[in-house]
Design a protein around this motif. Structure first.
Motif, PDB file in Angstrom:
ATOM      1  N   MET A 104      12.292  -7.366   5.189  1.00 51.32           N
ATOM      2  CA  MET A 104      11.184  -8.145   4.668  1.00 51.32           C
ATOM      3  C   MET A 104      10.273  -7.236   3.864  1.00 51.32           C
ATOM      4  O   MET A 104       9.909  -6.149   4.274  1.00 51.32           O
ATOM      5  CB  MET A 104      10.429  -8.769   5.827  1.00 51.32           C
ATOM      6  CG  MET A 104       9.327  -9.673   5.403  1.00 51.32           C
ATOM      7  SD  MET A 104       8.730 -10.535   6.882  1.00 51.32           S
ATOM      8  CE  MET A 104       7.212 -11.108   6.249  1.00 51.32           C
ATOM      9  N   ALA A 105       9.897  -7.670   2.690  1.00 46.64           N
ATOM     10  CA  ALA A 105       9.069  -6.872   1.801  1.00 46.64           C
ATOM     11  C   ALA A 105       7.610  -6.912   2.237  1.00 46.64           C
ATOM     12  O   ALA A 105       7.131  -7.905   2.767  1.00 46.64           O
ATOM     13  CB  ALA A 105       9.197  -7.380   0.373  1.00 46.64           C
ATOM     14  N   ASP A 106       6.937  -5.821   1.993  1.00 54.37           N
ATOM     15  CA  ASP A 106       5.508  -5.737   2.277  1.00 54.37           C
ATOM     16  C   ASP A 106       4.771  -6.395   1.117  1.00 54.37           C
ATOM     17  O   ASP A 106       4.892  -5.967  -0.020  1.00 54.37           O
ATOM     18  CB  ASP A 106       5.106  -4.276   2.430  1.00 54.37           C
ATOM     19  CG  ASP A 106       3.677  -4.095   2.875  1.00 54.37           C
ATOM     20  OD1 ASP A 106       2.892  -5.056   2.768  1.00 54.37           O
ATOM     21  OD2 ASP A 106       3.341  -3.000   3.325  1.00 54.37           O
ATOM     22  N   SER A 107       4.000  -7.431   1.390  1.00 49.71           N
ATOM     23  CA  SER A 107       3.331  -8.182   0.327  1.00 49.71           C
ATOM     24  C   SER A 107       2.232  -7.367  -0.354  1.00 49.71           C
ATOM     25  O   SER A 107       1.759  -7.733  -1.419  1.00 49.71           O
ATOM     26  CB  SER A 107       2.753  -9.480   0.877  1.00 49.71           C
ATOM     27  OG  SER A 107       1.784  -9.191   1.867  1.00 49.71           O
ATOM     28  N   PRO A 159       5.455  -5.183  -6.805  1.00 46.02           N
ATOM     29  CA  PRO A 159       6.906  -5.287  -6.991  1.00 46.02           C
ATOM     30  C   PRO A 159       7.380  -4.460  -8.184  1.00 46.02           C
ATOM     31  O   PRO A 159       6.656  -4.279  -9.164  1.00 46.02           O
ATOM     32  CB  PRO A 159       7.123  -6.779  -7.246  1.00 46.02           C
ATOM     33  CG  PRO A 159       5.815  -7.288  -7.715  1.00 46.02           C
ATOM     34  CD  PRO A 159       4.757  -6.421  -7.094  1.00 46.02           C
ATOM     35  N   VAL A 160       8.587  -3.948  -8.071  1.00 47.97           N
ATOM     36  CA  VAL A 160       9.201  -3.192  -9.156  1.00 47.97           C
ATOM     37  C   VAL A 160      10.054  -4.175  -9.950  1.00 47.97           C
ATOM     38  O   VAL A 160      11.032  -4.712  -9.441  1.00 47.97           O
ATOM     39  CB  VAL A 160      10.060  -2.032  -8.624  1.00 47.97           C
ATOM     40  CG1 VAL A 160      10.770  -1.329  -9.766  1.00 47.97           C
ATOM     41  CG2 VAL A 160       9.201  -1.051  -7.839  1.00 47.97           C
ATOM     42  N   ARG A 185       5.147   6.469  -8.774  1.00 48.34           N
ATOM     43  CA  ARG A 185       5.276   7.206 -10.038  1.00 48.34           C
ATOM     44  C   ARG A 185       5.990   6.370 -11.086  1.00 48.34           C
ATOM     45  O   ARG A 185       5.620   6.387 -12.252  1.00 48.34           O
ATOM     46  CB  ARG A 185       5.996   8.534  -9.822  1.00 48.34           C
ATOM     47  CG  ARG A 185       5.134   9.534  -9.101  1.00 48.34           C
ATOM     48  CD  ARG A 185       5.805  10.868  -8.997  1.00 48.34           C
ATOM     49  NE  ARG A 185       5.005  11.764  -8.177  1.00 48.34           N
ATOM     50  CZ  ARG A 185       5.345  13.006  -7.898  1.00 48.34           C
ATOM     51  NH1 ARG A 185       6.473  13.513  -8.360  1.00 48.34           N
ATOM     52  NH2 ARG A 185       4.575  13.752  -7.144  1.00 48.34           N
ATOM     53  N   PHE A 186       7.022   5.625 -10.661  1.00 47.36           N
ATOM     54  CA  PHE A 186       7.714   4.762 -11.613  1.00 47.36           C
ATOM     55  C   PHE A 186       6.785   3.669 -12.121  1.00 47.36           C
ATOM     56  O   PHE A 186       6.742   3.395 -13.326  1.00 47.36           O
ATOM     57  CB  PHE A 186       8.962   4.131 -10.983  1.00 47.36           C
ATOM     58  CG  PHE A 186       9.670   3.211 -11.933  1.00 47.36           C
ATOM     59  CD1 PHE A 186      10.485   3.714 -12.919  1.00 47.36           C
ATOM     60  CD2 PHE A 186       9.486   1.845 -11.862  1.00 47.36           C
ATOM     61  CE1 PHE A 186      11.111   2.872 -13.828  1.00 47.36           C
ATOM     62  CE2 PHE A 186      10.108   0.988 -12.754  1.00 47.36           C
ATOM     63  CZ  PHE A 186      10.925   1.511 -13.742  1.00 47.36           C
ATOM     64  N   LEU A 187       6.044   3.043 -11.232  1.00 50.48           N
ATOM     65  CA  LEU A 187       5.137   1.975 -11.651  1.00 50.48           C
ATOM     66  C   LEU A 187       4.050   2.495 -12.588  1.00 50.48           C
ATOM     67  O   LEU A 187       3.617   1.774 -13.487  1.00 50.48           O
ATOM     68  CB  LEU A 187       4.513   1.297 -10.432  1.00 50.48           C
ATOM     69  CG  LEU A 187       5.489   0.440  -9.619  1.00 50.48           C
ATOM     70  CD1 LEU A 187       4.839   0.001  -8.318  1.00 50.48           C
ATOM     71  CD2 LEU A 187       5.977  -0.748 -10.418  1.00 50.48           C
ATOM     72  N   ALA A 188       3.626   3.724 -12.405  1.00 48.51           N
ATOM     73  CA  ALA A 188       2.566   4.288 -13.244  1.00 48.51           C
ATOM     74  C   ALA A 188       3.083   4.726 -14.618  1.00 48.51           C
ATOM     75  O   ALA A 188       2.408   4.500 -15.627  1.00 48.51           O
ATOM     76  CB  ALA A 188       1.915   5.478 -12.536  1.00 48.51           C
ATOM     77  N   ARG A 189       4.288   5.345 -14.641  1.00 45.80           N
ATOM     78  CA  ARG A 189       4.751   5.943 -15.896  1.00 45.80           C
ATOM     79  C   ARG A 189       6.153   5.505 -16.312  1.00 45.80           C
ATOM     80  O   ARG A 189       6.727   6.075 -17.233  1.00 45.80           O
ATOM     81  CB  ARG A 189       4.704   7.460 -15.770  1.00 45.80           C
ATOM     82  CG  ARG A 189       3.284   7.945 -15.553  1.00 45.80           C
ATOM     83  CD  ARG A 189       3.132   9.452 -15.554  1.00 45.80           C
ATOM     84  NE  ARG A 189       3.739  10.061 -16.714  1.00 45.80           N
ATOM     85  CZ  ARG A 189       4.390  11.219 -16.658  1.00 45.80           C
ATOM     86  NH1 ARG A 189       4.510  11.902 -15.546  1.00 45.80           N
ATOM     87  NH2 ARG A 189       4.927  11.735 -17.752  1.00 45.80           N
ATOM     88  N   LEU A 217      15.998   1.599  -8.211  1.00 38.09           N
ATOM     89  CA  LEU A 217      16.902   0.442  -8.232  1.00 38.09           C
ATOM     90  C   LEU A 217      16.830  -0.327  -6.917  1.00 38.09           C
ATOM     91  O   LEU A 217      16.817  -1.563  -6.916  1.00 38.09           O
ATOM     92  CB  LEU A 217      18.335   0.896  -8.506  1.00 38.09           C
ATOM     93  CG  LEU A 217      18.626   1.341  -9.941  1.00 38.09           C
ATOM     94  CD1 LEU A 217      19.964   2.058 -10.011  1.00 38.09           C
ATOM     95  CD2 LEU A 217      18.587   0.163 -10.892  1.00 38.09           C
ATOM     96  N   ALA A 218      16.769   0.386  -5.802  1.00 33.38           N
ATOM     97  CA  ALA A 218      16.670  -0.282  -4.495  1.00 33.38           C
ATOM     98  C   ALA A 218      15.331  -1.004  -4.353  1.00 33.38           C
ATOM     99  O   ALA A 218      15.275  -2.114  -3.816  1.00 33.38           O
ATOM    100  CB  ALA A 218      16.851   0.732  -3.374  1.00 33.38           C
ATOM    101  N   CYS A 219      14.269  -0.403  -4.844  1.00 31.95           N
ATOM    102  CA  CYS A 219      12.953  -1.054  -4.795  1.00 31.95           C
ATOM    103  C   CYS A 219      12.942  -2.320  -5.646  1.00 31.95           C
ATOM    104  O   CYS A 219      12.313  -3.316  -5.287  1.00 31.95           O
ATOM    105  CB  CYS A 219      11.860  -0.097  -5.265  1.00 31.95           C
ATOM    106  SG  CYS A 219      11.505   1.247  -4.116  1.00 31.95           S
ATOM    107  N   ALA A 220      13.642  -2.287  -6.764  1.00 30.76           N
ATOM    108  CA  ALA A 220      13.696  -3.451  -7.646  1.00 30.76           C
ATOM    109  C   ALA A 220      14.472  -4.602  -7.012  1.00 30.76           C
ATOM    110  O   ALA A 220      14.229  -5.773  -7.332  1.00 30.76           O
ATOM    111  CB  ALA A 220      14.321  -3.071  -8.987  1.00 30.76           C
TER     112      ALA A 220
END
Length: 78
Positions: free
Chosen positions: A1-4, A8-9, A68-72, A40-43
């Motif tokens: 279950m994802a943390d709300s 999201p990626v 870091r991915f979400l920022a840059r 990829l797993a986060c997405a």
């Protein structure tokens, strides 16, 4: 279950192809390949704990590379 509370990626098709290439290519540095697999797993969904368990990593590592991915975007993984 994802943390709300987690942002999201969401990947563009180009980003998904690049990350998949990095994760699969044998000549990619192993650190970069692992970071690509994390994103990829986060997405695919799931929280940091679930992704960490699936990839056998520490949740702090997953949290670091997700943020870091979400920022840059892709530049944040280098």
């Amino acid at each position: 279950m994802a943390d709300s509370r987690l942002e999201p990626v969401v990947l563009s098709e180009d980003e998904r192809q690049t990350l998949t290439g990095w994760a699969r290519r044998r000549s990619t540095a192993q650190g970069l390949a692992m970071r690509a697999r994390i994103v990829l797993a986060c997405a695919q969904g799931g929280g940091n704990v679930a992704v960490a368990a699936r990839l056998r990593l520490d949740r702090k590592t997953v949290a670091r590379w997700r943020s870091r991915f979400l920022a840059r975007r892709l530049d944040g993984l280098s």
